[in-house]
Design a protein around this motif. Structure first.
Motif, PDB file in Angstrom:
ATOM      1  N   THR A  89       9.382   1.193  -1.087  1.00  0.00           N
ATOM      2  CA  THR A  89       9.755   2.013  -2.308  1.00  0.00           C
ATOM      3  C   THR A  89      10.160   3.495  -2.322  1.00  0.00           C
ATOM      4  N   GLN A  90      10.956   3.972  -2.972  1.00  0.00           N
ATOM      5  CA  GLN A  90      11.168   5.464  -2.979  1.00  0.00           C
ATOM      6  C   GLN A  90      10.697   6.259  -4.449  1.00  0.00           C
ATOM      7  N   LEU A  91       9.421   5.814  -4.600  1.00  0.00           N
ATOM      8  CA  LEU A  91       8.839   6.365  -5.828  1.00  0.00           C
ATOM      9  C   LEU A  91       8.565   7.687  -5.646  1.00  0.00           C
ATOM     10  N   GLN A  92       8.134   8.112  -4.557  1.00  0.00           N
ATOM     11  CA  GLN A  92       8.002   9.750  -4.592  1.00  0.00           C
ATOM     12  C   GLN A  92       9.209  10.602  -4.697  1.00  0.00           C
ATOM     13  N   ARG A  93      10.421  10.088  -4.627  1.00  0.00           N
ATOM     14  CA  ARG A  93      11.643  10.716  -4.879  1.00  0.00           C
ATOM     15  C   ARG A  93      11.798  11.138  -6.292  1.00  0.00           C
ATOM     16  N   TYR A  94      11.404  10.286  -7.195  1.00  0.00           N
ATOM     17  CA  TYR A  94      11.466  10.237  -8.796  1.00  0.00           C
ATOM     18  C   TYR A  94      10.167  10.643  -9.514  1.00  0.00           C
ATOM     19  N   ALA A  95       9.066  10.413  -8.755  1.00  0.00           N
ATOM     20  CA  ALA A  95       7.767  10.535  -9.656  1.00  0.00           C
ATOM     21  C   ALA A  95       6.897  11.708  -9.021  1.00  0.00           C
ATOM     22  N   THR A  96       6.306  12.622  -9.831  1.00  0.00           N
ATOM     23  CA  THR A  96       5.392  13.626  -9.207  1.00  0.00           C
ATOM     24  C   THR A  96       3.929  12.830  -8.965  1.00  0.00           C
ATOM     25  N   LEU A  97       3.197  13.600  -8.380  1.00  0.00           N
ATOM     26  CA  LEU A  97       1.726  13.077  -8.147  1.00  0.00           C
ATOM     27  C   LEU A  97       0.938  12.687  -9.370  1.00  0.00           C
ATOM     28  N   ASP A  98       1.045  13.179 -10.491  1.00  0.00           N
ATOM     29  CA  ASP A  98       0.595  12.828 -11.685  1.00  0.00           C
ATOM     30  C   ASP A  98       1.010  11.557 -12.097  1.00  0.00           C
ATOM     31  N   ALA A  99       2.242  11.207 -12.199  1.00  0.00           N
ATOM     32  CA  ALA A  99       2.694   9.830 -12.709  1.00  0.00           C
ATOM     33  C   ALA A  99       2.681   8.981 -11.423  1.00  0.00           C
ATOM     34  N   LEU A 100       2.527   9.388 -10.107  1.00  0.00           N
ATOM     35  CA  LEU A 100       2.276   8.372  -9.036  1.00  0.00           C
ATOM     36  C   LEU A 100       0.835   8.159  -8.961  1.00  0.00           C
ATOM     37  N   GLY A 101      -0.048   8.868  -9.412  1.00  0.00           N
ATOM     38  CA  GLY A 101      -1.425   8.552  -9.479  1.00  0.00           C
ATOM     39  C   GLY A 101      -1.673   7.334 -10.571  1.00  0.00           C
ATOM     40  N   LYS A 102      -0.933   7.509 -11.772  1.00  0.00           N
ATOM     41  CA  LYS A 102      -1.173   6.227 -12.603  1.00  0.00           C
ATOM     42  C   LYS A 102      -0.507   4.907 -11.901  1.00  0.00           C
ATOM     43  N   ILE A 103       0.665   4.975 -11.120  1.00  0.00           N
ATOM     44  CA  ILE A 103       1.174   3.622 -10.703  1.00  0.00           C
ATOM     45  C   ILE A 103       0.472   3.221  -9.564  1.00  0.00           C
ATOM     46  N   ARG A 104      -0.280   4.257  -8.613  1.00  0.00           N
ATOM     47  CA  ARG A 104      -1.026   3.981  -7.824  1.00  0.00           C
ATOM     48  C   ARG A 104      -2.482   2.995  -8.034  1.00  0.00           C
ATOM     49  N   LEU A 105      -3.021   3.632  -9.268  1.00  0.00           N
ATOM     50  CA  LEU A 105      -4.275   3.097  -9.838  1.00  0.00           C
ATOM     51  C   LEU A 105      -3.871   1.649 -10.211  1.00  0.00           C
ATOM     52  N   ASP A 106      -2.707   1.294 -10.838  1.00  0.00           N
ATOM     53  CA  ASP A 106      -2.400   0.105 -11.341  1.00  0.00           C
ATOM     54  C   ASP A 106      -2.179  -0.875 -10.202  1.00  0.00           C
ATOM     55  N   LEU A 107      -1.501  -0.383  -8.966  1.00  0.00           N
ATOM     56  CA  LEU A 107      -1.331  -1.119  -7.923  1.00  0.00           C
ATOM     57  C   LEU A 107      -2.507  -1.616  -7.136  1.00  0.00           C
ATOM     58  N   ALA A 108      -3.568  -0.673  -7.192  1.00  0.00           N
ATOM     59  CA  ALA A 108      -5.058  -0.856  -6.600  1.00  0.00           C
ATOM     60  C   ALA A 108      -5.698  -2.042  -7.575  1.00  0.00           C
ATOM     61  N   ARG A 109      -5.500  -2.069  -8.882  1.00  0.00           N
ATOM     62  CA  ARG A 109      -6.026  -3.124  -9.664  1.00  0.00           C
ATOM     63  C   ARG A 109      -5.461  -4.462  -9.485  1.00  0.00           C
ATOM     64  N   MET A 110      -4.050  -4.372  -9.230  1.00  0.00           N
ATOM     65  CA  MET A 110      -3.384  -5.488  -9.133  1.00  0.00           C
ATOM     66  C   MET A 110      -3.974  -6.345  -7.821  1.00  0.00           C
ATOM     67  N   LYS A 111      -3.804  -5.311  -7.037  1.00  0.00           N
ATOM     68  CA  LYS A 111      -4.284  -6.197  -5.366  1.00  0.00           C
ATOM     69  C   LYS A 111      -5.571  -6.481  -5.383  1.00  0.00           C
ATOM     70  N   LYS A 112      -6.657  -6.007  -6.131  1.00  0.00           N
ATOM     71  CA  LYS A 112      -7.961  -6.294  -6.215  1.00  0.00           C
ATOM     72  C   LYS A 112      -7.984  -7.544  -7.038  1.00  0.00           C
ATOM     73  N   ASP A 113      -7.003  -7.769  -8.192  1.00  0.00           N
ATOM     74  CA  ASP A 113      -7.169  -9.141  -8.989  1.00  0.00           C
ATOM     75  C   ASP A 113      -6.193 -10.057  -8.406  1.00  0.00           C
ATOM     76  N   GLY A 114      -5.336  -9.798  -7.277  1.00  0.00           N
ATOM     77  CA  GLY A 114      -4.489 -10.727  -6.769  1.00  0.00           C
ATOM     78  C   GLY A 114      -3.353 -11.110  -7.845  1.00  0.00           C
ATOM     79  N   THR A 115      -2.829 -10.176  -8.622  1.00  0.00           N
ATOM     80  CA  THR A 115      -1.696 -10.300  -9.477  1.00  0.00           C
ATOM     81  C   THR A 115      -0.593  -9.363  -8.899  1.00  0.00           C
ATOM     82  N   VAL A 116       0.778  -9.647  -9.146  1.00  0.00           N
ATOM     83  CA  VAL A 116       2.072  -9.051  -9.142  1.00  0.00           C
ATOM     84  C   VAL A 116       2.919  -9.201 -10.277  1.00  0.00           C
ATOM     85  N   VAL A 117       3.720  -8.544 -10.575  1.00  0.00           N
ATOM     86  CA  VAL A 117       4.786  -8.712 -11.702  1.00  0.00           C
ATOM     87  C   VAL A 117       5.823  -9.415 -11.117  1.00  0.00           C
ATOM     88  N   ARG A 118       6.304 -10.528 -12.126  1.00  0.00           N
ATOM     89  CA  ARG A 118       7.437 -11.255 -11.648  1.00  0.00           C
ATOM     90  C   ARG A 118       8.364 -11.062 -13.135  1.00  0.00           C
TER      91      ARG A 118
END
Length: 197
Positions: A89-118
């Motif tokens: 992805t190119q998230l770093q082009r459009y989101a700053t570290l603060d916004a990316l931090g929230k997204i990374r937290l979501d992605l870590a939880r998703m990976k741990k829970d074995g979920t994705v968005v469809r």
């Protein structure tokens, strides 16, 4: 994944459409005498009224730039949530570290829970505040997020996890953006409001 996490995973793609009206004049088929009279200026003729249009928004160009950056960020965010990873992805082009931090937290939880968005997450964002006079120009956005075609998929059991029954299918989220070196970046995402829209 907790409901609040689901809300956040929804992200925050909005499209702005401008409609232009066209006025058509009709030929009433006047005779030549009427045509000759029409060429004579009338002393008491009322002033011609142009179509009443609202003045153009002087900030329209900047608002469009804010929305474009936000829409690109949500597009890249959706890519990340489909695989529970920012890779590719190119998230770093459009989101700053603060916004990316929230997204990374979501992605870590998703990976741990074995979920994705469809499915598809709809966005209808508008710029609700804009401060171009600040040393770092800022903008606030309001986004109506549409979950009617959204799914959380449990990859380990190969099944879809339904949304909670109390979850509105359309809800209000907010975001903030700043202009850095002439480029708008999303600095914060807040999906906790949850009010219907």
């Amino acid at each position: 994944m907790r409901p609040t996490t689901r809300l956040r995973t929804l992200g925050l793609c909005a499209c702005a459409v401008t409609l232009a009206g066209v006025l058509a004049a009709c030929d009433s088929g006047k005779n030549t005498a009427d045509d000759a009279a029409a060429t004579q200026p009338a002393a008491s003729a009322p002033p011609t009224m142009a179509g009443s249009t609202e003045p153009a928004d002087p900030d329209a160009r900047e608002k469009a730039a804010v929305l474009a950056a936000y829409n690109r960020m949500t597009t890249e965010q959706a890519k990340a949530y489909r695989h529970a990873s920012m890779t590719g992805t190119q998230l770093q082009r459009y989101a700053t570290l603060d916004a990316l931090g929230k997204i990374r937290l979501d992605l870590a939880r998703m990976k741990k829970d074995g979920t994705v968005v469809r499915g598809h997450i709809g966005h209808d964002a508008t710029v609700t505040a804009l401060d171009l006079k600040a040393s770092t120009p800022t903008a606030t956005l309001s986004d109506c997020v549409d979950l009617s075609r959204y799914e959380t998929y449990y990859t380990r059991a190969h099944t879809t996890i339904p949304l909670p029954t109390a979850q509105p299918r359309r809800y209000r989220a907010t975001a903030k953006a700043e202009r850095w070196d002439g480029r708008w970046m999303v600095t914060d995402i807040d999906t906790s409001g949850g009010t219907s829209c």
